[in-house]
Write a protein that holds these residues in place. Structure first.
Motif: not given
Length: 202
Positions: A175-200
């Protein structure tokens, strides 16, 4: 691996629907679910991680739950932001029928449960929250995210929950490379990642 709940099914009959008690927006609520939708017996762990991580939704504007299932994310948005319009989007007609029934049961008049093609093309979202259907396959998932992530309003963001073992980190990188630069992991818990994807940018 494809699972039936990722594709369309007819609305559940009265005999097929069942009532379950769940906690949404800090309230214990009774909702209707049925077989043939994702996690019909409870709020799944990934969605619980997402809902514990997200901030309060914007009070107004258009909000999107992409891949809504029976509606835990959309209903939470609608409960917490009664002045916003919440779009619950899925390809499964059974899921959409359950969202409509649950919104009516909870007195929520701000929920639009629709198929993807029924969202007006000019709508931009003040928030997008999703537990996306990873198991539909990489090509289909990438196509879905290419379609919807650019519709996040400038300055807003999308928050996605993805299981680490199902490729959360590689998806974030894509996503960071192809769709929305600046995408990053916001949180991690119980085997899951929450990804933050910025709008334009505005």
């Amino acid at each position: 691996m494809n699972e039936d709940h990722y594709f369309t099914a007819s609305p559940a009959s009265a005999d097929e629907r069942r009532h379950v008690t769940v906690t949404l927006a800090g309230r214990e609520l009774e909702v209707e679910t049925a077989a043939g939708v994702f996690s019909p017996g409870h709020v799944d762990l990934g969605t619980r991680v997402l809902l514990r991580t997200v901030p309060e939704p914007p009070a107004t504007g258009d909000l999107l739950d992409l891949g809504c299932g029976w509606g835990p994310v959309a209903l939470t948005m609608a409960l917490e932001a009664p002045g916003a319009r919440v779009w619950a989007v899925d390809v499964n007609e059974r899921a959409l029928d359950l969202v409509r029934r649950n919104a009516a049961r909870l007195g929520l008049t701000n929920v639009e449960a629709v198929r993807p093609e029924d969202v007006p093309a000019d709508v931009r979202f003040a928030a997008l929250w999703s537990n996306p259907p990873i198991r539909i396959g990489k090509d289909a998932l990438h196509g879905m995210l290419r379609t919807w992530l650019p519709r996040v309003a400038p300055g807003a963001e999308a928050l996605l929950v993805v299981q680490r073992n199902l490729g959360a980190d590689s998806l974030a990188a894509w996503i960071d490379r192809e769709v929305a630069p600046g995408t990053a992991k916001l949180a991690s818990a119980k085997g899951f990642r929450v990804l933050r994807v910025p709008g334009p940018a505005a």
